[in-house]
Design an enzyme around this catalytic site. Structure first.
Site, PDB file in Angstrom:
ATOM      1  N   HIS A 122       0.806  -1.210   0.000  1.00 21.56           N
ATOM      2  CA  HIS A 122       0.000   0.000   0.000  1.00 21.56           C
ATOM      3  C   HIS A 122       0.843   1.266   0.000  1.00 21.56           C
ATOM      4  CE1 HIS A 122      -2.590   3.210   1.706  1.00 21.56           C
ATOM      5  NE2 HIS A 122      -3.484   2.637   0.938  1.00 21.56           N
ATOM      6  N   CYS A 123       2.136   1.163   0.269  1.00 25.52           N
ATOM      7  CA  CYS A 123       2.944   2.377   0.460  1.00 25.52           C
ATOM      8  C   CYS A 123       3.657   2.844  -0.799  1.00 25.52           C
ATOM      9  CB  CYS A 123       3.957   2.144   1.589  1.00 25.52           C
ATOM     10  SG  CYS A 123       3.205   1.973   3.213  1.00 25.52           S
ATOM     11  N   LEU A 124       4.639   2.066  -1.269  1.00 25.23           N
ATOM     12  CA  LEU A 124       5.524   2.577  -2.315  1.00 25.23           C
ATOM     13  C   LEU A 124       4.826   2.865  -3.640  1.00 25.23           C
ATOM     14  CD1 LEU A 124       8.912   0.733  -1.768  1.00 25.23           C
ATOM     15  CD2 LEU A 124       8.100   2.895  -0.876  1.00 25.23           C
TER      16      LEU A 124
END
Length: 420
Positions: free
Chosen positions: A261-263
């Protein structure tokens, strides 16, 4: 003072560890999630998050202070509420609907003196410009003044046995000094160290800086890996040598792309806001996104070339992928490059199998068979592809047995191995 009530909205990879730690710290915790199957699974003592063991979950349930629900009415009377809902991208635009929905739904239960904290990753300004308005409209109260509001970016690193929620420094913020004091006091009971900052916008930007830094550096090393292969240079050995420098260098490793979900998402929030607010491009972010987005196709092209050199077309070939998760030692397949690689190979006519010990069956792509890592499977594969390098896999067996290995993680060595 009696036991304080905490509501954690979202019981996923961020919300569940927070809920467990809060129970251990003495809070009465309501774990609220709209996914009924997830709530039932957790209530039965079955954890789907690798970092939270079934034993730890069962201990929390046995205290009588961890209550699972799908109903916002169970939030009534809370002292603290932490929102940990997803913030995906939709066609390149931040989708904050989950934050909005959570604010509207929990708003009627906001009362004088309570504290609401947002942990979801988002662009600077969301807490004060979007969430505050939803809470105030639904409650009839104001912040600052009647209730406290703050932001604290999550720093959960799934599968990391060293840095956990409790020993990772926690950035905290509030809309005013009183709110900051409440947010800071709450997290001091949860984690070993807090890092107060002056505003929610600074805290929101902090999270985006952290992940943009990683995205840009991973893209740099991924592009370097592609070019080094064409130049006939061992990029892995060069990185190891560079890492011996005790200052001025941080080691990043090539891979088949980025996921989770982040990068793939967080840097886009910053790029989107810069373009919307300033009318300018954040060129580093956009270039990094392009490089990392192209890595799954690069891996597929390298596999095809390797098969061609062995007089095997990819069509009708039997390929064994090691790992489907985006990150080793977890089962999280959100935006995993392995899923992209599997689908691309299927479209080319390959029969794709996968070894994924952490897999949740309903997240496995259609047509991909999950198998055990056995000598028979390795010998039957026209190519074995190391995509996600889970520590529990026997890479010695892979190197000794497989005829052709494409290794995107530098875990296998031998004449039968081609590395990214």
């Amino acid at each position: 003072m009696g036991v304080e009530k905490l509501v954690v909205i979202g019981q996923g990879y961020v919300g569940l560890p927070l809920a467990m730690r809060a129970v251990e710290a003495g809070f009465d915790v309501v774990g609220l999630d709209l996914d009924e199957s997830r709530v039932k699974q957790l209530a039965a003592g079955e954890s789907f998050v690798e970092d939270i063991s079934a034993a730890r979950l069962s201990r929390a349930l046995s205290t009588g202070r961890y209550h699972l629900t799908t109903e916002y009415a169970d939030a009534a009377g809370f002292d603290f509420c932490v929102i940990t809902v997803p913030t995906p991208l939709r066609d390149g635009t931040p989708d904050l609907s989950y934050i909005e929905q959570a604010g509207v739904a929990v708003g009627p239960y906001v009362r004088s003196g309570c504290t609401v904290i947002l942990e979801s990753t988002t662009y600077p300004g969301t807490t004060e410009e979007l969430l505050r308005g939803r809470l105030e409209s639904a409650s009839g109260l104001q912040s600052p003044g009647d209730f406290h509001l703050g932001y604290s970016p999550e720093r959960i690193d799934p599968g990391n046995p060293t840095w956990r929620l409790e020993n990772t420094p926690k950035v905290v913020s509030g809309v005013d000094a009183a709110a900051l004091a409440r947010v800071d006091g709450f997290y001091r009971r949860i984690v070993e160290r807090t890092v107060p900052v002056d505003s929610t916008r600074v805290a929101e930007l902090t999270k985006l800086i952290e992940n943009t830094f990683r995205q840009v550096n991973i893209a740099l090393i991924n592009e370097l890996a592609v070019l080094s292969h064409e130049l006939g240079i061992d990029v892995w050995q060069a990185i190891d040598a560079a890492a011996t420098k005790p200052f001025g260098f941080m080691s990043f490793r090539p891979g088949p792309g980025v996921g989770g979900h982040c990068l793939p998402i967080d840097p886009c929030y910053l790029s989107w806001q810069v373009k919307r607010t300033l009318g300018r491009q954040f060129r580093f972010v956009e270039l990094a996104n392009d490089v990392n987005h192209e890595m799954p196709e690069h891996v597929v092209q390298r596999i095809m070339a390797g098969l061609n050199r062995r007089s095997r077309p990819v069509n009708k070939s039997r390929l064994l992928l090691l790992g489907l998760a985006y990150k080793k030692n977890t089962g999280d397949m959100r935006d995993s490059p392995a899923i992209d690689i599997a689908r691309r190979l299927q479209l080319l006519g390959a029969e794709v199998r996968a070894v994924e010990p952490y897999a949740e069956p309903h997240h496995v792509p259609d047509g991909v068979a999950i198998v055990d890592l056995t000598e028979r499977e390795l010998r039957a594969a026209d190519a074995v592809v190391v995509v996600t390098d889970h520590d529990g896999l026997d890479y010695g067996l892979v190197a000794r047995t497989a005829g052709y290995i494409f290794d995107a993680r530098n875990r296998c060595h031998g004449d039968n191995v081609e590395r990214l």
